[in-house]
Design an enzyme around this catalytic site. Structure first.
Site, PDB file in Angstrom:
ATOM      1  N   GLU A 180     -21.700   2.518 -36.224  1.00 22.81           N
ATOM      2  CA  GLU A 180     -21.642   3.892 -36.742  1.00 22.81           C
ATOM      3  C   GLU A 180     -21.346   3.903 -38.238  1.00 22.81           C
ATOM      4  OE1 GLU A 180     -18.867   4.917 -33.469  1.00 22.81           O
ATOM      5  OE2 GLU A 180     -20.100   6.720 -33.251  1.00 22.81           O
ATOM      6  N   GLU A 192     -19.627   1.618 -26.210  1.00 19.08           N
ATOM      7  CA  GLU A 192     -18.473   2.443 -25.843  1.00 19.08           C
ATOM      8  C   GLU A 192     -18.462   2.828 -24.372  1.00 19.08           C
ATOM      9  OE1 GLU A 192     -20.265   2.781 -28.565  1.00 19.08           O
ATOM     10  OE2 GLU A 192     -19.035   3.331 -30.286  1.00 19.08           O
TER      11      GLU A 192
HETATM   12  C1  3H9 Z   1     -15.442   2.387 -30.539  1.00 17.73           C
HETATM   13  O1  3H9 Z   1     -15.901   1.755 -31.432  1.00 17.73           O
HETATM   14  C2  3H9 Z   1     -15.262   3.878 -30.555  1.00 17.73           C
HETATM   15  C3  3H9 Z   1     -16.018   4.541 -31.678  1.00 17.73           C
HETATM   16  O2  3H9 Z   1     -17.316   4.887 -31.260  1.00 17.73           O
HETATM   17  C4  3H9 Z   1     -15.336   5.832 -32.078  1.00 17.73           C
HETATM   18  C5  3H9 Z   1     -14.162   5.727 -32.948  1.00 17.73           C
HETATM   19  C6  3H9 Z   1     -13.609   7.059 -33.446  1.00 17.73           C
HETATM   20  N1  3H9 Z   1     -10.453  -3.699 -30.702  1.00 17.73           N
HETATM   21  O3  3H9 Z   1     -14.132 -10.614 -26.436  1.00 17.73           O
HETATM   22  P1  3H9 Z   1     -13.439 -11.699 -27.165  1.00 17.73           P
HETATM   23  C7  3H9 Z   1     -10.114  -8.629 -29.302  1.00 17.73           C
HETATM   24  S1  3H9 Z   1     -14.895   1.620 -29.152  1.00 17.73           S
HETATM   25  C8  3H9 Z   1      -9.372  -4.475 -30.576  1.00 17.73           C
HETATM   26  O4  3H9 Z   1     -12.686 -12.701 -26.392  1.00 17.73           O
HETATM   27  P2  3H9 Z   1     -15.960 -12.798 -28.026  1.00 17.73           P
HETATM   28  C9  3H9 Z   1     -10.054  -9.118 -27.875  1.00 17.73           C
HETATM   29  O5  3H9 Z   1      -9.116  -8.387 -27.130  1.00 17.73           O
HETATM   30  C10 3H9 Z   1     -15.132  -0.076 -29.439  1.00 17.73           C
HETATM   31  N2  3H9 Z   1      -9.428  -5.763 -30.186  1.00 17.73           N
HETATM   32  O6  3H9 Z   1     -14.424 -12.455 -28.182  1.00 17.73           O
HETATM   33  C11 3H9 Z   1      -9.658 -10.557 -28.066  1.00 17.73           C
HETATM   34  O7  3H9 Z   1      -8.266 -10.600 -28.337  1.00 17.73           O
HETATM   35  P3  3H9 Z   1      -7.387 -11.858 -27.925  1.00 17.73           P
HETATM   36  C12 3H9 Z   1     -16.562  -0.460 -29.318  1.00 17.73           C
HETATM   37  C13 3H9 Z   1     -10.624  -6.263 -29.889  1.00 17.73           C
HETATM   38  O8  3H9 Z   1     -16.323 -13.599 -29.215  1.00 17.73           O
HETATM   39  C14 3H9 Z   1     -10.384 -10.950 -29.343  1.00 17.73           C
HETATM   40  O9  3H9 Z   1     -10.668  -9.717 -30.022  1.00 17.73           O
HETATM   41  N3  3H9 Z   1     -16.679  -1.886 -29.423  1.00 17.73           N
HETATM   42  C15 3H9 Z   1     -11.790  -5.487 -29.981  1.00 17.73           C
HETATM   43  O10 3H9 Z   1     -16.233 -13.318 -26.658  1.00 17.73           O
HETATM   44  C16 3H9 Z   1     -11.674 -11.698 -29.112  1.00 17.73           C
HETATM   45  O11 3H9 Z   1     -12.472 -10.967 -28.197  1.00 17.73           O
HETATM   46  C17 3H9 Z   1     -16.635  -2.659 -28.342  1.00 17.73           C
HETATM   47  O12 3H9 Z   1     -16.586  -2.196 -27.225  1.00 17.73           O
HETATM   48  C18 3H9 Z   1     -11.682  -4.151 -30.413  1.00 17.73           C
HETATM   49  N4  3H9 Z   1     -12.750  -3.353 -30.545  1.00 17.73           N
HETATM   50  O13 3H9 Z   1     -16.701 -11.391 -28.109  1.00 17.73           O
HETATM   51  C19 3H9 Z   1     -16.725  -4.148 -28.587  1.00 17.73           C
HETATM   52  N5  3H9 Z   1     -12.842  -6.253 -29.616  1.00 17.73           N
HETATM   53  O14 3H9 Z   1      -7.920 -13.007 -28.704  1.00 17.73           O
HETATM   54  C20 3H9 Z   1     -15.666  -4.848 -27.785  1.00 17.73           C
HETATM   55  C21 3H9 Z   1     -12.346  -7.462 -29.320  1.00 17.73           C
HETATM   56  O15 3H9 Z   1      -6.013 -11.447 -28.293  1.00 17.73           O
HETATM   57  N6  3H9 Z   1     -15.639  -6.262 -28.067  1.00 17.73           N
HETATM   58  N7  3H9 Z   1     -11.006  -7.476 -29.477  1.00 17.73           N
HETATM   59  O16 3H9 Z   1      -7.592 -11.987 -26.441  1.00 17.73           O
HETATM   60  C22 3H9 Z   1     -16.530  -7.145 -27.569  1.00 17.73           C
HETATM   61  O17 3H9 Z   1     -17.472  -6.794 -26.886  1.00 17.73           O
HETATM   62  C23 3H9 Z   1     -16.301  -8.607 -27.853  1.00 17.73           C
HETATM   63  O18 3H9 Z   1     -14.959  -8.759 -28.200  1.00 17.73           O
HETATM   64  C24 3H9 Z   1     -17.172  -9.193 -29.002  1.00 17.73           C
HETATM   65  C25 3H9 Z   1     -16.701 -10.647 -29.284  1.00 17.73           C
HETATM   66  C26 3H9 Z   1     -18.636  -9.211 -28.561  1.00 17.73           C
HETATM   67  C27 3H9 Z   1     -17.033  -8.392 -30.274  1.00 17.73           C
END
Ligand code: 3H9
Length: 700
Positions: free
Chosen positions: A108, A128
């Protein structure tokens, strides 16, 4: 370079300012990033030398979304919108330089930039919906203006990302840039935009891609119908669709307003809380209190699988998919040929769907080396035994493996319920023995119950955790107890489901209640699918349960078209059967049970509450590290609806006090061990605590 906040720096290279984000691990839009970007844009505007801005991220990825850990807490200014407005309304070109994943709020932000560049492997998505949310920072309004409505619906409602080639084709990025020189290329691109006086493209002003949907509004209902099965029970998919409808029907600012209203609704919903909780739970399950980065690891270069049946074949596929060679041993040539034949067919089906090439099929098959003698395991680094569930057989196999396998090899059993300590005791190296309970079909199901026996070495647990990531599994470490976490709790549900049909609920009513709760199917449909005759022998059958009587009358489940249900031979559609109801009624009568009407609520409570009670007993016995691990097992392995978080999350959302009261009530009226209230649950209620108050425990 000037640090604006501890997460964003301002760097000037001639006439281009670079806003560098550094917020590991995924550069989420935490407060410091929002503030840094906003201040950075102001600095660029105020600097006479600066003619263009590039937004670039350090580390492994572009911004992967809002910081989910900030949700539910008071918002610290600035909000994301203020930051985005500063970018979009800038008087100079702003270019997003994308590598890794531009997800959620990350995409975004990129869509408020005037131009976007990506490296070939970059991914772009609005995931999301998987957190029970919708893109709340303009994503539902800007994305359809770039990609068109159909693609935006797919991206927001299903939540899967697209790659760079598709992003380029749909106009989500303007140019593809080779890995390695992303930042330099982005600066050069920005300079070209300045020198050639390119327009400051604002996505919000573009309407041409909405025209098709404006002319054909049925696109939304068509899409709703298409995804109905997949999205059953979930709230967020429909909310995403409504937002995109608003993008088509309303002017941009009003659409944005609508998105904001709907975002607040989903954000505060119990479903989204559950799904966000689950996101972190899955990642937490990987963390074991006594295992650290310093725990030594064993190298796994080659794996052995004993048994080429459905389970063994599926397990072997996981390793072949990850490029790890597998020695697969069976008793005779026919069995091994049959097993490998099934594996090949599975791969070919995947190739037909276009997910892998025929060349990949051959490569993977070549990694599977068949053998007829366990001696072939002499040089493997790990053996997984996948023969049928028979303790004596397993024990003799482990005694044999102990003599064959090299020192330091990991010896794993795929048992789904048996005592791993007893199996380990057959070897002189119980520290090398672990349970790896794969779920069927093992090449598809992601859950892996990792059974840590009393003497299993820390390095063995650490190695298996690392290995499970390499083969794409979600590991949950559990302790030795009958059925471990998943089957132990399933068993409790089974007791009540079977009792309920004697008391007068039909199997169809029980299944409907469980289905309506959000499971893919109820316990009786599941039995039919698995086969009613699993573990049943004609010689010893004594009409002592409904299931035995059904087997005796030739009903074996889906495989012969008759079980609790009857199945249409053509369509496989199921239908209730009066004959089954009569069998149950007769059996109940013979047991002196008077049948009555049973309410849906009673069915739900009696099926689900013993599971929660058992989950608490598992925790108090130290057989699971934390309550959230139990939820990961149930969501991933047994189809518990993720929007209800898992049995333990659900129990908390219903109120642990209420749950304990009901369990006590059923304990008084029905009785039985499974209704004896867990002392841990009782204590949590008395202390006014929840599961999150319990420290993660080490399984011994
Ligand atoms: C959003 O964006 C809302 C908006 O539209 C509106 C806003 C107003 N936040 O998955 P991993 C942490 S909603 C905080 O093992 P990978 C995760 O907990 C969001 N922490 O790595 C982990 O922590 P730890 C939309 C986050 O390489 C570490 O990072 N975005 C977030 O296998 C590593 O994660 C999503 O839904 C976060 N957003 O995969 C994306 N993301 O090491 C969500 C990750 O302490 N994330 N962490 O256990 C993912 O899909 C995967 O993490 C990603 C990397 C593909 C990025």
């Amino acid at each position: 370079m000037t640090a604006i906040t501890d997460m964003v720096a301002f760097e000037k290279d001639g006439d281009v300012a670079v806003l560098k984000i550094n917020n590991p691990p995924v550069n989420a839009l935490s407060h410091g990033v929002r503030k840094g970007l906003l201040e950075g844009m102001k600095m660029a505007e105020a600097d006479e030398d600066v003619k263009a801005v590039v937004i670039h991220c350090e580390g492994r990825t572009f911004i992967a979304g809002a910081d989910i850990s900030e949700f539910g807490k008071p918002m610290q200014e600035p909000g994301l919108k203020e930051t985005q407005d500063a970018i979009e309304d800038s008087s100079m070109p702003v270019v997003a330089a994308i590598h890794g994943t531009a997800l959620g709020g990350g995409l975004e932000v990129a869509m408020t930039c005037h131009y976007r560049l990506g490296v070939p492997k970059a991914q772009y998505g609005q995931p999301e919906v998987k957190l029970g949310l919708l893109p709340g920072a303009g994503g539902t309004q800007r994305l359809p203006r770039i990609t068109g409505v159909q693609k935006a619906l797919e991206m927001c409602v299903i939540g899967n990302p697209i790659g760079s080639p598709e992003a380029l084709e749909t106009g989500l990025i303007d140019e593809l840039v080779e890995d390695g020189d992303l930042l330099e290329a982005a600066k050069a691109f920005a300079r070209r935009a300045v020198s050639e006086n390119w327009p400051l493209k604002k996505v919000r002003d573009r309407d041409e891609k909405l025209a098709d949907a404006k002319a054909n509004p049925s696109i939304f209902d068509d899409f709703r119908r298409k995804v109905a099965r997949k999205t059953r029970g979930f709230m967020a998919p429909e909310y995403n669709i409504r937002c995109i409808e608003a993008a088509v029907e309303l002017p941009f600012d009003e659409g944005l307003q609508r998105e904001q209203e709907l975002f607040v609704e989903v954000m505060t919903s119990l479903q989204s809380q559950a799904q966000r909780y689950y996101f972190f739970s899955e990642r937490q399950a990987n963390k074991v209190p006594d295992i650290t980065k310093e725990t030594p690891l064993r190298e796994i270069r080659k794996v052995g699988v004993l048994g080429a049946g459905t389970m063994g074949g599926g397990i072997a596929m996981n390793f072949a998919n990850a490029g790890i060679p597998v020695v697969i041993v069976e008793r005779d040539q026919e069995a091994i040929d049959r097993g490998l034949g099934v594996v090949r067919k599975n791969y070919e089906r995947t190739a037909k769907r276009g997910r892998i090439s025929m060349e990949d099929v051959d490569k993977r098959m070549e990694l599977l080396q068949p053998a007829l003698d366990k001696g072939a395991f002499a040089d493997v680094d790990m053996v997984i035994e996948a023969v049928f569930e028979d303790m004596e057989l397993k024990k003799s196999i482990f005694a044999e493996l102990d003599g064959i396998c090299r020192e330091g090899a990991i010896l794993a059993t795929n048992t789904s319920a048996l005592d791993v300590n007893e199996i380990a005791a057959m070897t002189k190296r119980p520290e090398d023995v672990i349970g790896l309970h794969f779920f069927s079909p093992a090449n598809i199901m992601r859950l892996l119950e990792m059974v840590r026996a009393t003497k299993t070495g820390q390095d063995v647990v650490a190695t298996c955790l690392k290995l499970s990531k390499a083969i794409g599994k979600i590991p949950v470490v559990v302790g030795v107890c009958p059925g471990f976490v998943g089957n132990r709790m399933l068993f409790q549900r089974g007791i009540e489901a079977n009792q309920l049909i004697l008391e007068g609920a039909s199997p169809y009513q029980v299944d409907q209640v469980i289905y309506d709760f959000g499971f893919p199917m109820g316990p009786f449909a599941m039995s039919d699918l698995a086969g009613l005759d699993i573990g049943w022998k004609e010689e010893t059958s004594s009409s002592s349960t409904v299931r035995e009587i059904l087997c005796e009358s030739g009903r074996r489940g889906q495989k012969n078209g008759r079980g609790y249900y009857v199945y249409d031979p053509e369509t496989r559609a199921s239908a209730p059967d009066q004959e089954v109801l009569d069998i149950i009624a007769d059996f109940a009568k013979s047991k002196g049970i008077e049948q009555r009407e049973v309410s849906d609520e009673e069915i739900r409570d009696r099926c689900l509450l013993p599971m929660v009670n058992e989950g608490c007993k598992i925790l108090e016995e130290g057989k699971a590290m934390r309550a959230s691990d139990i939820d990961v097992v149930w969501v991933n392995g047994y189809g518990w609806p993720v929007y209800r978080g898992g049995p333990m999350f659900w129990a908390e959302s219903e109120g642990l006090g209420n749950i304990a009261e009901k369990i006590k009530g059923f304990g008084d009226s029905i009785g039985g061990d499974h209704w004896a209230l867990s002392p841990l649950l009782e204590k949590l209620v008395a202390d006014g605590q929840g599961f999150a108050d319990l420290e993660p425990q080490t399984i011994r």
